[in-house]
Design an enzyme around this catalytic site. Sequence first.
Site, PDB file in Angstrom:
ATOM      1  N   HIS A 102       2.808  -0.709  35.550  1.00 51.65           N
ATOM      2  CA  HIS A 102       1.789  -0.126  36.497  1.00 51.65           C
ATOM      3  C   HIS A 102       0.480  -0.452  36.241  1.00 51.65           C
ATOM      4  CE1 HIS A 102       4.540   2.219  39.359  1.00 51.65           C
ATOM      5  NE2 HIS A 102       5.478   1.612  38.359  1.00 51.65           N
ATOM      6  N   ASP A 107       1.888  -2.588  40.763  1.00 50.06           N
ATOM      7  CA  ASP A 107       2.207  -1.006  41.158  1.00 50.06           C
ATOM      8  C   ASP A 107       3.405  -0.760  41.734  1.00 50.06           C
ATOM      9  OD1 ASP A 107       1.670  -1.442  43.838  1.00 50.06           O
ATOM     10  OD2 ASP A 107      -0.379  -0.908  43.559  1.00 50.06           O
TER      11      ASP A 107
END
Length: 158
Positions: free
Chosen positions: A131, A135
């Site tokens: 992430h 993301d």
Amino acid sequence: AVVSTQSTGADTCIRQYHNADISVAVATDSGLITPIVFTANNKGLKQINSDMGELKNKATEGKLQPHEFQGGTFTISNLGMMGIQHFTAVINPPQSCILAVGAPQKKMVPADNEKGFEVVTVMNVSLSCDHRVVDGAVGAQWLDVFKGYLEKPLNLLL
């Protein structure tokens, strides 16, 4: 396709790649190795299959050269061929994503037909994302595109 899944993260920067150099996990007697299908995004399924067959043979014979397994922009790990239905794969740094592919299985689902159900084949996949680089929303977009290809594989030929 969702290009930002073709990224690697470093301490100070994120690199995005225009080509998909796909590492594919291969089990060998000496452990797991991930040979790379270079520029997979520019190849047809027949060529990818041929390249993968050659790479798998070289991997199991211990004949891969370092440039054939170091790098890559994205990894695929398939334990489905061993009957595993679901697992979570660990990302190979500096890559930012790895796809875990489980075994296909038959399931009954409700249907608007005489029986009220139909038998379909389903397969679990899990996308692990770093992430810091990719993301969860981008990972979900990628999975949506991937799902579309699985559900309508002829689109891969268009």
